[in-house]
Design an enzyme around this catalytic site. Structure first.
Site, PDB file in Angstrom:
ATOM      1  N   HIS A   1      66.910  47.902  31.984  1.00  0.00           N
ATOM      2  CA  HIS A   1      68.268  48.092  31.463  1.00  0.00           C
ATOM      3  C   HIS A   1      68.984  46.752  31.316  1.00  0.00           C
ATOM      4  O   HIS A   1      69.565  46.232  32.263  1.00  0.00           O
ATOM      5  CB  HIS A   1      69.045  49.016  32.418  1.00  0.00           C
ATOM      6  CG  HIS A   1      70.383  49.439  31.902  1.00  0.00           C
ATOM      7  ND1 HIS A   1      70.798  50.758  31.860  1.00  0.00           N
ATOM      8  CD2 HIS A   1      71.430  48.732  31.411  1.00  0.00           C
ATOM      9  CE1 HIS A   1      72.006  50.834  31.369  1.00  0.00           C
ATOM     10  NE2 HIS A   1      72.427  49.612  31.084  1.00  0.00           N
TER      11      HIS A   1
ATOM     12  N   HIS B   1      71.270  44.877  27.989  1.00  0.00           N
ATOM     13  CA  HIS B   1      71.724  44.865  26.589  1.00  0.00           C
ATOM     14  C   HIS B   1      71.485  43.467  26.024  1.00  0.00           C
ATOM     15  O   HIS B   1      71.916  42.476  26.627  1.00  0.00           O
ATOM     16  CB  HIS B   1      73.208  45.204  26.515  1.00  0.00           C
ATOM     17  CG  HIS B   1      73.536  46.545  27.107  1.00  0.00           C
ATOM     18  ND1 HIS B   1      73.768  47.652  26.338  1.00  0.00           N
ATOM     19  CD2 HIS B   1      73.634  46.950  28.400  1.00  0.00           C
ATOM     20  CE1 HIS B   1      74.019  48.690  27.116  1.00  0.00           C
ATOM     21  NE2 HIS B   1      73.941  48.294  28.380  1.00  0.00           N
TER      22      HIS B   1
ATOM     23  N   HIS C   1      73.467  56.206  29.033  1.00  0.00           N
ATOM     24  CA  HIS C   1      74.474  55.741  29.981  1.00  0.00           C
ATOM     25  C   HIS C   1      75.321  56.935  30.433  1.00  0.00           C
ATOM     26  O   HIS C   1      75.910  57.628  29.593  1.00  0.00           O
ATOM     27  CB  HIS C   1      75.407  54.723  29.331  1.00  0.00           C
ATOM     28  CG  HIS C   1      74.821  53.355  29.180  1.00  0.00           C
ATOM     29  ND1 HIS C   1      73.735  53.100  28.398  1.00  0.00           N
ATOM     30  CD2 HIS C   1      75.181  52.165  29.743  1.00  0.00           C
ATOM     31  CE1 HIS C   1      73.452  51.794  28.465  1.00  0.00           C
ATOM     32  NE2 HIS C   1      74.315  51.210  29.279  1.00  0.00           N
TER      33      HIS C   1
ATOM     34  N   GLU D   1      78.897  56.095  35.003  1.00  0.00           N
ATOM     35  CA  GLU D   1      79.327  54.713  35.246  1.00  0.00           C
ATOM     36  C   GLU D   1      80.862  54.696  35.248  1.00  0.00           C
ATOM     37  O   GLU D   1      81.481  54.553  36.286  1.00  0.00           O
ATOM     38  CB  GLU D   1      78.763  53.785  34.155  1.00  0.00           C
ATOM     39  CG  GLU D   1      79.188  52.328  34.301  1.00  0.00           C
ATOM     40  CD  GLU D   1      78.908  51.487  33.048  1.00  0.00           C
ATOM     41  OE1 GLU D   1      78.802  52.046  31.940  1.00  0.00           O
ATOM     42  OE2 GLU D   1      78.826  50.247  33.193  1.00  0.00           O
TER      43      GLU D   1
ATOM     44  N   ASP E   1      71.994  44.695  33.406  1.00  0.00           N
ATOM     45  CA  ASP E   1      72.967  45.241  32.435  1.00  0.00           C
ATOM     46  C   ASP E   1      73.416  44.209  31.394  1.00  0.00           C
ATOM     47  O   ASP E   1      72.906  44.226  30.269  1.00  0.00           O
ATOM     48  CB  ASP E   1      74.167  45.845  33.167  1.00  0.00           C
ATOM     49  CG  ASP E   1      74.847  46.953  32.392  1.00  0.00           C
ATOM     50  OD1 ASP E   1      74.296  47.418  31.377  1.00  0.00           O
ATOM     51  OD2 ASP E   1      75.944  47.377  32.812  1.00  0.00           O
ATOM     52  N   ASP E   2      74.369  43.372  31.732  1.00  0.00           N
ATOM     53  CA  ASP E   2      74.887  42.329  30.812  1.00  0.00           C
ATOM     54  C   ASP E   2      75.111  41.080  31.657  1.00  0.00           C
ATOM     55  O   ASP E   2      76.259  40.723  31.950  1.00  0.00           O
ATOM     56  CB  ASP E   2      76.224  42.771  30.192  1.00  0.00           C
ATOM     57  CG  ASP E   2      76.120  44.115  29.488  1.00  0.00           C
ATOM     58  OD1 ASP E   2      75.660  44.145  28.335  1.00  0.00           O
ATOM     59  OD2 ASP E   2      76.472  45.137  30.112  1.00  0.00           O
TER      60      ASP E   2
HETATM   61  N1  ADE Z   1      77.339  48.212  26.603  1.00  0.00           N
HETATM   62  C1  ADE Z   1      77.002  47.057  27.192  1.00  0.00           C
HETATM   63  N2  ADE Z   1      77.102  47.169  28.530  1.00  0.00           N
HETATM   64  C2  ADE Z   1      77.517  48.428  28.795  1.00  0.00           C
HETATM   65  C3  ADE Z   1      77.794  49.157  29.974  1.00  0.00           C
HETATM   66  N3  ADE Z   1      77.673  48.624  31.192  1.00  0.00           N
HETATM   67  N4  ADE Z   1      78.222  50.428  29.844  1.00  0.00           N
HETATM   68  C4  ADE Z   1      78.347  50.987  28.638  1.00  0.00           C
HETATM   69  N5  ADE Z   1      78.097  50.348  27.504  1.00  0.00           N
HETATM   70  C5  ADE Z   1      77.670  49.072  27.574  1.00  0.00           C
HETATM   71 ZN    ZN Z   2      74.220  49.274  30.166  1.00  0.00          ZN
END
Ligand code: ADE
Ligand code: ZN
Length: 322
Positions: free
Chosen positions: A11, A13, A189, A192, A270-271
């Site tokens: 996971h 992006h 997703h 969250e 994640d990011d």
């Molecule tokens: N797009 C990029 N990161 C995300 C996240 N943590 N939750 C939902 N959409 C996303």
């Molecule tokens: Zn994500």
């Protein structure tokens, strides 16, 4: 120390992994003023809504096939350097469309980056096409149709990211039907920004083998049991959850409770630069903040390979590398 452990990520992006230094170089190349979304090498946002806006701004400085190849190869090389053997990247054809590049060229660039990284370091990667929930059900269905008709062998799964508070899962179920019929792996997703109901909706209506985050299932004990019984794999991203204030700190994060309840969990970033983290740090947190032993962390990595959207020959070769 977890630096000696093999790592796997399900996971992340792609645009969310863009190193700030690369984004700055890209912005200079295209004469884009970055002051609204980054300062001193830090992406600027305060809450989930602003994060999504910032994410889109960063994405806009990656404009050509070559830009996307460079971004992809750069991130995968970073992963390979810390001992990662496999990565699933969440990619959004909508982002390719929005900058006028087009989904095909976007995917071609990303795929070239994957091939270059695999040649250099042996890291294996696959792509999860994602629909962005805040672009609306029509766009998410279009993304699923794109993934379903693509003959790119690197596209092996379908996801939905974006603003979880927009609509209900039922509004997007058709997209997942299209992806399922095409034989793609499904992940979504949920749990969250929204609570346990969102995970329950995802389980009922999408029947995914994995869920992105899913951590707020902890608010419903019956649901946690159901996830354990179904063997649904959670792509857990602790650093992201704390940065976005889903939980106030790691002590309050339910990764260990979920694992102890028999839910299959994996570790993800994640990011990463948006959340001041990296896959390396997430593995380290699993040890230092959550108290997992090397054997327990290795078991999560094995779970990730078992749940990866790959053919069985590739899975066997990844398992042999662990
Ligand atoms: N797009 C990029 N990161 C995300 C996240 N943590 N939750 C939902 N959409 C996303
Ligand atoms: Zn994500």
């Amino acid at each position: 120390m977890t630096s000696h452990l093999k790592k796997v990520e399900l996971h992340c992006h792609l645009e969310g992994a863009a190193p700030p230094a690369l984004t700055l170089a890209q912005a200079r190349k295209y004469n884009v003023d970055t002051s609204a979304f980054m300062r001193d090498g830090i992406y600027l946002w305060k809450d989930f809504t602003e994060f999504l806006v910032c994410y889109d701004k960063v994405s806009e400085v990656y404009r050509t096939e070559e830009d996307y190849a460079l971004l992809t190869e750069t991130y995968l090389e970073e992963l390979a350097e810390i001992g990662s053997i496999y990565s699933e990247l969440i990619v959004s054809p909508d982002h390719g469309d929005r900058i006028g590049l087009g989904a095909d060229a976007y995917m071609a660039g990303v795929s070239a980056g994957i091939r270059a990284a695999q040649e250099k370091s042996g890291i294996v990667a696959r792509l999860l096409v994602t629909g962005e929930r805040h672009f609306g059900p029509e766009r998410v269905i279009k993304a699923a149709e794109y993934a379903a008709r693509s003959d790119n062998p690197l596209i092996t799964g379908f996801n939905m990211a974006g603003e979880e508070r927009m609509g209900r899962v039922a509004d997007y179920a058709r997209a997942f039907d299209i992806a399922r019929e095409a034989g793609l792996g499904l992940t979504i997703h949920a749990g969250e920004v929204c609570g346990a109901f969102s995970v329950a909706d995802a389980v009922e209506l999408v029947r995914p083998s994995r869920i992105g985050h899913g951590v707020r299932a902890i608010e419903d004990a019956d649901l946690v049991r159901r996830l354990a019984d179904l063997g649904t794999v959670l792509e857990v991203c602790p650093g992201s959850n704390v940065a976005l204030n889903v939980f106030p700190d790691f002590a309050a994060h339910p990764l260990r409770q979920l694992r102890d309840a028999g839910v299959r969990v994996t570790i993800n970033s994640d990011d990463p630069p948006f959340f001041h983290t990296s896959l390396k740090r997430e593995y380290e947190l699993a040890s230092t903040s959550f108290g997992f032993s090397d054997d327990e962390i290795n078991a999560m990595t094995r779970t990730a390979v078992e749940a990866a959207f790959v053919d069985e020959v590739t899975r066997a070769s990844l398992l042999a590398r662990l």
